[in-house]
Motif scaffolding. Structure first.
Motif, mmCIF file in Angstrom:
data_model
loop_
_atom_site.group_PDB
_atom_site.id
_atom_site.type_symbol
_atom_site.label_atom_id
_atom_site.label_comp_id
_atom_site.label_asym_id
_atom_site.label_seq_id
_atom_site.Cartn_x
_atom_site.Cartn_y
_atom_site.Cartn_z
ATOM 1 N N LEU A 43 0.840 -1.193 0.000
ATOM 2 C CA LEU A 43 0.000 0.000 0.000
ATOM 3 C C LEU A 43 0.874 1.241 0.000
ATOM 4 O O LEU A 43 1.699 1.427 0.895
ATOM 5 C CB LEU A 43 -0.900 0.023 1.236
ATOM 6 C CG LEU A 43 -2.139 -0.849 1.207
ATOM 7 C CD1 LEU A 43 -2.821 -0.807 2.563
ATOM 8 C CD2 LEU A 43 -3.103 -0.409 0.139
ATOM 9 N N ASN A 45 0.939 5.291 0.179
ATOM 10 C CA ASN A 45 0.132 6.454 0.577
ATOM 11 C C ASN A 45 0.096 7.487 -0.551
ATOM 12 O O ASN A 45 1.142 7.890 -1.065
ATOM 13 C CB ASN A 45 0.728 7.107 1.821
ATOM 14 C CG ASN A 45 0.465 6.305 3.075
ATOM 15 O OD1 ASN A 45 0.686 5.107 3.097
ATOM 16 N ND2 ASN A 45 0.010 6.970 4.115
ATOM 17 N N LEU A 98 -8.736 2.311 10.474
ATOM 18 C CA LEU A 98 -9.303 2.621 9.173
ATOM 19 C C LEU A 98 -10.338 1.606 8.726
ATOM 20 O O LEU A 98 -10.143 0.400 8.860
ATOM 21 C CB LEU A 98 -8.190 2.702 8.129
ATOM 22 C CG LEU A 98 -7.150 3.798 8.339
ATOM 23 C CD1 LEU A 98 -6.114 3.754 7.225
ATOM 24 C CD2 LEU A 98 -7.812 5.174 8.405
ATOM 25 N N PHE A 100 -11.794 0.512 5.229
ATOM 26 C CA PHE A 100 -11.410 0.648 3.838
ATOM 27 C C PHE A 100 -12.620 0.575 2.919
ATOM 28 O O PHE A 100 -13.610 -0.104 3.209
ATOM 29 C CB PHE A 100 -10.427 -0.459 3.455
ATOM 30 C CG PHE A 100 -9.007 -0.123 3.772
ATOM 31 C CD1 PHE A 100 -8.548 -0.173 5.088
ATOM 32 C CD2 PHE A 100 -8.129 0.270 2.785
ATOM 33 C CE1 PHE A 100 -7.244 0.162 5.399
ATOM 34 C CE2 PHE A 100 -6.822 0.610 3.087
ATOM 35 C CZ PHE A 100 -6.383 0.558 4.397
ATOM 36 N N PHE B 33 -1.576 -1.501 14.343
ATOM 37 C CA PHE B 33 -2.784 -2.186 13.919
ATOM 38 C C PHE B 33 -2.432 -3.335 12.983
ATOM 39 O O PHE B 33 -1.444 -3.269 12.252
ATOM 40 C CB PHE B 33 -3.727 -1.227 13.176
ATOM 41 C CG PHE B 33 -4.097 0.003 13.963
ATOM 42 C CD1 PHE B 33 -3.324 1.144 13.897
ATOM 43 C CD2 PHE B 33 -5.230 0.011 14.761
ATOM 44 C CE1 PHE B 33 -3.664 2.276 14.621
ATOM 45 C CE2 PHE B 33 -5.584 1.135 15.481
ATOM 46 C CZ PHE B 33 -4.799 2.273 15.411
ATOM 47 N N TYR B 35 -4.154 -5.747 9.881
ATOM 48 C CA TYR B 35 -5.237 -5.853 8.909
ATOM 49 C C TYR B 35 -5.091 -7.159 8.130
ATOM 50 O O TYR B 35 -3.986 -7.694 7.977
ATOM 51 C CB TYR B 35 -5.192 -4.695 7.909
ATOM 52 C CG TYR B 35 -5.558 -3.347 8.475
ATOM 53 C CD1 TYR B 35 -4.633 -2.594 9.201
ATOM 54 C CD2 TYR B 35 -6.829 -2.808 8.283
ATOM 55 C CE1 TYR B 35 -4.967 -1.354 9.713
ATOM 56 C CE2 TYR B 35 -7.170 -1.556 8.785
ATOM 57 C CZ TYR B 35 -6.234 -0.837 9.497
ATOM 58 O OH TYR B 35 -6.575 0.398 10.010
ATOM 59 N N GLN B 37 -6.267 -8.889 4.307
ATOM 60 C CA GLN B 37 -6.840 -8.683 2.988
ATOM 61 C C GLN B 37 -7.002 -10.045 2.329
ATOM 62 O O GLN B 37 -6.008 -10.650 1.888
ATOM 63 C CB GLN B 37 -5.967 -7.765 2.129
ATOM 64 C CG GLN B 37 -6.606 -7.446 0.786
ATOM 65 C CD GLN B 37 -5.764 -6.522 -0.057
ATOM 66 O OE1 GLN B 37 -4.546 -6.472 0.084
ATOM 67 N NE2 GLN B 37 -6.404 -5.778 -0.948
ATOM 68 N N LEU B 43 -9.342 -4.382 2.592
ATOM 69 C CA LEU B 43 -8.672 -4.642 3.863
ATOM 70 C C LEU B 43 -9.662 -4.540 5.015
ATOM 71 O O LEU B 43 -10.543 -3.669 5.012
ATOM 72 C CB LEU B 43 -7.545 -3.637 4.105
ATOM 73 C CG LEU B 43 -6.243 -3.866 3.363
ATOM 74 C CD1 LEU B 43 -6.354 -3.423 1.920
ATOM 75 C CD2 LEU B 43 -5.094 -3.128 4.066
ATOM 76 N N LEU B 45 -9.771 -4.531 9.369
ATOM 77 C CA LEU B 45 -9.004 -4.425 10.605
ATOM 78 C C LEU B 45 -9.233 -5.650 11.470
ATOM 79 O O LEU B 45 -10.382 -6.017 11.738
ATOM 80 C CB LEU B 45 -9.406 -3.161 11.359
ATOM 81 C CG LEU B 45 -8.697 -2.894 12.680
ATOM 82 C CD1 LEU B 45 -7.210 -2.648 12.471
ATOM 83 C CD2 LEU B 45 -9.327 -1.700 13.399
ATOM 84 N N THR B 48 -6.219 -3.893 17.263
ATOM 85 C CA THR B 48 -5.272 -2.862 17.685
ATOM 86 C C THR B 48 -4.327 -3.496 18.690
ATOM 87 O O THR B 48 -4.777 -4.093 19.688
ATOM 88 C CB THR B 48 -6.014 -1.686 18.347
ATOM 89 O OG1 THR B 48 -6.986 -1.176 17.435
ATOM 90 C CG2 THR B 48 -5.047 -0.585 18.741
ATOM 91 N N ILE B 90 -3.357 -11.616 2.587
ATOM 92 C CA ILE B 90 -2.236 -10.737 2.897
ATOM 93 C C ILE B 90 -2.517 -10.126 4.262
ATOM 94 O O ILE B 90 -3.620 -9.626 4.511
ATOM 95 C CB ILE B 90 -2.077 -9.619 1.846
ATOM 96 C CG1 ILE B 90 -1.821 -10.221 0.462
ATOM 97 C CG2 ILE B 90 -0.924 -8.684 2.236
ATOM 98 C CD1 ILE B 90 -1.787 -9.182 -0.655
ATOM 99 N N LEU B 92 -1.254 -7.257 6.991
ATOM 100 C CA LEU B 92 -0.481 -6.019 6.998
ATOM 101 C C LEU B 92 -0.533 -5.371 8.374
ATOM 102 O O LEU B 92 -1.582 -5.347 9.020
ATOM 103 C CB LEU B 92 -1.022 -5.021 5.971
ATOM 104 C CG LEU B 92 -1.035 -5.473 4.504
ATOM 105 C CD1 LEU B 92 -2.440 -5.890 4.098
ATOM 106 C CD2 LEU B 92 -0.551 -4.347 3.600
ATOM 107 N N SER B 94 0.137 -1.743 10.505
ATOM 108 C CA SER B 94 0.007 -0.314 10.235
ATOM 109 C C SER B 94 0.308 0.479 11.495
ATOM 110 O O SER B 94 0.030 0.021 12.613
ATOM 111 C CB SER B 94 -1.417 -0.007 9.769
ATOM 112 O OG SER B 94 -1.657 1.380 9.692
ATOM 113 N N PHE B 105 1.720 1.693 6.185
ATOM 114 C CA PHE B 105 1.638 0.239 6.226
ATOM 115 C C PHE B 105 2.976 -0.422 5.925
ATOM 116 O O PHE B 105 3.783 0.120 5.132
ATOM 117 C CB PHE B 105 0.608 -0.256 5.206
ATOM 118 C CG PHE B 105 -0.811 -0.021 5.625
ATOM 119 C CD1 PHE B 105 -1.392 1.225 5.498
ATOM 120 C CD2 PHE B 105 -1.564 -1.047 6.176
ATOM 121 C CE1 PHE B 105 -2.711 1.454 5.905
ATOM 122 C CE2 PHE B 105 -2.869 -0.842 6.585
ATOM 123 C CZ PHE B 105 -3.435 0.411 6.450
#
Lengths: 110, 114
Positions: A43, A45, A98, A100, B33, B35, B37, B43, B45, B48, B90, B92, B94, B105
Motif C-alpha cells: 500500500l 500512501n 481505518l 477501507f 494495527f 489488517y 486482505q 482490507l 481491521l 489494535t 495478505i 499487513l 500499520s 503500512f
C-alpha cells in the motif's frame, strides 16, 4: 455499520487519459486517506485528506466532508498507475483505525 | 515517514499449523494495527495492538485464532493459529504517525495455506 463505497469498481484507460475515482462514506470522517496498492500488495500512501483539496504531480484529491465523499483525480495516466486504489477513513476518532472502501481496480493500457 | 518492516514477506504453510508475523518500526509509536486482505477483497481491521495490555479485537476476530503481542513501542507480532485454506490472505501491520495520525503500512505478508 460504516459503509465506504468506491466507484467505479473497475476501470480501463488508454495511456494519457484522465480519470476520476469516487469514494462515498456513510458517516462523519476524522481521517480520510487514499492508497494505491501495487501488484505486489504493498500500500502506497497517496493523500491524507480529511477535507479540502491537495495535489501531488499528476494526482489530486478533494474531500467534501459535509457531503461525505472524496474524489481522486488521475491525469495523463501511465501504465505504472495500474493497480487497486483504496480510500479509507477513521470514523472512530480514536486514532487511525481505518475502514477501507471497496476499491477501484485500474488498468492503464498502451 | 517511519520505516515499517514485516517478516516474512510470504509463506506457504500446511493446514493446522501456526505462523507468526513480525512487524518492526524504526521509531516508537503509540498505536499499531493489524489488517487482513483476503484474495480480491478490501482490507479489514483485525485488532489494535496495545503496548502493555491485551490487544483489542474487532468483531469477527478472536484472540485464540489471532494472538497478538506488543512487547514495546516498536514491535508487534500477529500469530495466525490452526490455519485453514480460508486464512490465505495478505496480512499487513500499520502505524499512525504525527499529529494527524496518518496511517502507514508495512509491505505485507502474503500467506498461502495448503
Amino acid at each position: 455499520g460504516i459503509q465506504v463505497e468506491q466507484s467505479p469498481p473497475d476501470l480501463i484507460l488508454q495511456e494519457g487519459a484522465n480519470s476520476t475515482l469516487r469514494c462515498n462514506f456513510s458517516d462523519s470522517v476524522n481521517n480520510l486517506q487514499w492508497f494505491h496498492q501495487n501488484p505486489w500488495g504493498q500500500l502506497i500512501n497517496l493523500f491524507y485528506i480529511p477535507s479540502g483539496t491537495k495535489q501531488n504531480g499528476r494526482l489530486s484529491a478533494t474531500t467534501v466532508a459535509t457531503e461525505r465523499y472524496s474524489l481522486l483525480y488521475i491525469s495523463s495516466s501511465q501504465t505504472t498507475d495500474s493497480g487497486v486504489y483504496f480510500c479509507a477513513g477513521d470514523f472512530t476518532g480514536g486514532g487511525n483505525k481505518l475502514t477501507f472502501g471497496t476499491g477501484t481496480q485500474l488498468k492503464v493500457e498502451l | 515517514s517511519a520505516v515499517i518492516s514485516q517478516k516474512p514477506s510470504r509463506d506457504i504453510c500446511q493446514r493446522g499449523t501456526s505462523l507468526t508475523i513480525q512487524c518492526q518500526v524504526d521509531s516508537q509509536v503509540t498505536m499499531m494495527f493489524w489488517y487482513r486482505q483476503q484474495p480480491g477483497q478490501s482490507l479489514t481491521l483485525i485488532a489494535t495492538a496495545n503496548q502493555g495490555s491485551e490487544a483489542t479485537y474487532e468483531s469477527g476476530f478472536v484472540i485464540d485464532k489471532f494472538p497478538i503481542s506488543r512487547p514495546n513501542l516498536t514491535f508487534s507480532t500477529l500469530t495466525v493459529s490452526n490455519m485453514s485454506p480460508e486464512d490465505s490472505s495478505i496480512y499487513l501491520c500499520s502505524v499512525g504517525e504525527g499529529v494527524t495520525n496518518e496511517a502507514f503500512f508495512g509491505q505485507g505478508t502474503r500467506l498461502t495455506v495448503v
